[in-house]
Design an enzyme around this catalytic site. Structure first.
Site, PDB file in Angstrom:
ATOM      1  N   LYS A  77       9.238 -16.213  -3.904  1.00  0.00           N
ATOM      2  CA  LYS A  77       8.013 -15.487  -4.246  1.00  0.00           C
ATOM      3  C   LYS A  77       6.907 -16.479  -4.585  1.00  0.00           C
ATOM      4  O   LYS A  77       7.153 -17.484  -5.272  1.00  0.00           O
ATOM      5  CB  LYS A  77       8.301 -14.568  -5.439  1.00  0.00           C
ATOM      6  CG  LYS A  77       7.157 -13.681  -5.888  1.00  0.00           C
ATOM      7  CD  LYS A  77       7.626 -12.824  -7.061  1.00  0.00           C
ATOM      8  CE  LYS A  77       6.554 -11.901  -7.578  1.00  0.00           C
ATOM      9  NZ  LYS A  77       7.060 -11.062  -8.702  1.00  0.00           N
ATOM     10  N   SER A 152       6.425  -6.358  -7.899  1.00  0.00           N
ATOM     11  CA  SER A 152       5.542  -7.330  -7.294  1.00  0.00           C
ATOM     12  C   SER A 152       6.256  -8.293  -6.334  1.00  0.00           C
ATOM     13  O   SER A 152       5.604  -9.106  -5.684  1.00  0.00           O
ATOM     14  CB  SER A 152       4.845  -8.144  -8.400  1.00  0.00           C
ATOM     15  OG  SER A 152       5.782  -8.839  -9.196  1.00  0.00           O
ATOM     16  N   SER A 176      10.023  -5.681 -11.103  1.00  0.00           N
ATOM     17  CA  SER A 176       9.451  -6.313  -9.918  1.00  0.00           C
ATOM     18  C   SER A 176      10.437  -6.948  -8.952  1.00  0.00           C
ATOM     19  O   SER A 176      10.050  -7.327  -7.853  1.00  0.00           O
ATOM     20  CB  SER A 176       8.404  -7.347 -10.327  1.00  0.00           C
ATOM     21  OG  SER A 176       7.244  -6.718 -10.808  1.00  0.00           O
TER      22      SER A 176
END
Length: 471
Positions: A77, A152, A176
């Site tokens: 990420k 996210s 997330s």
């Protein structure tokens, strides 16, 4: 070779170790899958095929000791610092920002021999359950390009679900890694904060986010998630929330002595019938496997959720204020939406923040006391499966369920600092994945993973059609 990319990480590693394939060959298979699917999905935001090939050749030619992830193609990420890769956190304010050094967990990935394919998309400053920003645009769900992979860590989950990555790292302060796993049909662990080093995550996991936030592994199977967790966990001596606890192997007999409490909803917000069925199917499978299953719903859930709102929404907005002051015209709609939630609640006064901090410990104690009789919990991940891009309310039965209420199920366990695992179990009428959530008490991550293995073997990952339609 293209079918390789949809195999589990453990299977890919087995092929590498046997000499059946080389790191270069496995890398090329992933490069082809990325070049084929990423233009439509938009999961990876920093990917360079030649850089991947150079890494792969170096790993094939190394004479050093072979690490447990040697040659495994992974993604990270883009809020987790990866030296030489973009680390913009989805914001035009950070356009072109490149990490100069690795986060602690990325350094461990490299030391274990992993091959880093690139970094993945996220919503601006991570404050949304949908992955979209003005910098790199919208990430789509490989099950339905008209739907979100969640946020996210939506770019990470979409890449893994579509076979563009064998596994990787996301982060979770309010669901997330878990909501994206649920939306895309993969597995994920939000570990106890500190068990996987958080140093090098942007923004830093400090203050209330040292309780709420954690970097967590994501992959297509629980065996893969467990391998990543075992390889990457362990104390970071200069992280104040990192405890001196290593990976612990479980005795299957003692695991089954734990009573699992389960519930289908929290009594405030409904869930779809297919979500209920996923819980019921999970209960049946676990009971047949020898677990004690009892209906049980903790009484402190709503109080935990209210406290999460204070820390994540109100404190989150206060943390970001210095960085965005005078730059609101550069912010994406999805981040401005988050700021509007915070604005309605207002900033916390010093007294309110102090009281909330004290209440945090008191509520965690109450919840842990409730979990003495049911040290493992089974519950939904969300009220709904993957939603359409920009969708913000849904009809469930006779009730209208709004955006942040539909995803409340993960937030409780961030406040508790508890480990929580997601594994795919069911399907919606449209064929979308539905996951369930297995939760344990802090520092008992292995218990949650041990239960999840049973469900993964009974249900588990299936590839989205677009990932298997090879030309």
């Amino acid at each position: 070779m293209s079918e390789l990319v949809l195999e589990s990480a453990t299977r890919q590693l087995a092929r590498l170790r046997s000499g059946e394939i080389s790191v270069v060959e496995l890398a090329e298979a992933h490069i082809r899958q990325i070049e084929r699917l990423n233009p439509a999905i938009n999961a990876l935001v920093d990917f360079d095929a030649e850089r991947v090939r150079l890494q792969a050749r170096a790993l094939d030619e190394t004479t050093n000791a072979i690490g447990p992830l040697h040659g495994l193609p992974v993604t990270v990420k883009s809020s987790i610092a990866t030296a030489g890769y973009l680390c913009e956190i989805g914001s035009t304010i950070n356009r072109g920002s490149v990490a100069r050094e690795d986060a602690a967990v990325v350094a461990r990935l490299r030391a274990a021999g992993a091959l880093i394919l690139g970094t993945t998309n996220c919503p601006e400053f991570l404050m949304a359950y949908e992955t979209d920003n003005l910098l790199h645009g919208r990430t789509s769900n490989p099950w339905d390009l008209g739907r979100s992979p969640g946020g996210s860590s939506g770019g990470e989950s979409a890449a893994i679900a579509a076979g563009m990555s064998a596994g990787g790292l996301g982060s979770d302060s309010g669901g997330s890694v878990r909501l994206p796993a649920h939306f895309t049909g993969i597995c994920a662990l939000k570990p106890t904060p500190g068990r996987v080093p958080g140093r090098g995550h942007l923004p830093p996991c400090v203050g209330p986010f040292s309780v709420l936030g954690a970097i967590g592994p994501m992959a297509r199977t629980i065996a893969d998630v467990s391998l990543l967790f075992e390889t990457l966990s362990g104390q970071d001596a200069i992280d104040p929330v990192s405890a001196p606890i290593g990976f612990r192997r479980l005795d299957p007999v003692s695991l089954r002595e734990k009573t699992i409490g389960y519930f289908e909803e929290d009594g405030r917000v409904g869930v779809t019938e297919e979500t209920r069925m996923a819980i019921r199917d999970s209960v049946r499978v676990l009971r047949d496997a020898g677990f004690r299953m009892e209906p049980f719903r903790p009484r402190t859930l709503e109080l935990l959720r209210q406290l999460w709102w204070k820390f994540f929404v109100q404190c989150g907005a206060m943390f970001y204020e210095p960085a965005i002051r005078g730059k609101h015209d550069q912010l994406s709609p999805i981040f401005r939406e988050f700021l509007s939630f915070a604005e309605k609640a207002g900033p916390l006064s010093a007294t309110e923040l102090l009281n909330a901090w004290a209440e945090l410990d008191l509520l965690r104690s109450r919840m842990l006391e409730e979990m003495e009789s049911h040290p493992i919990l089974l519950c939904p991940v969300a009220s709904i499966p993957a939603f359409r891009h920009g969708e913000r309310s849904w009809r469930i039965g006779e009730s209208q369920v709004d955006y942040l209420d539909a995803v409340r199920h993960t937030q409780w366990f961030n406040v508790l600092a508890a480990p929580a695992v997601v594994v795919p179990v069911g399907r919606s009428p449209e064929g979308l994945p539905i996951g369930v959530q297995i939760v344990a008490r802090p520092y008992e991550d292995e218990l949650a993973l041990g239960v999840a293995v049973v469900l993964d073997e009974a249900f588990g990952y299936r590839p989205p059609p677009m990932a298997t339609n090879i030309d």
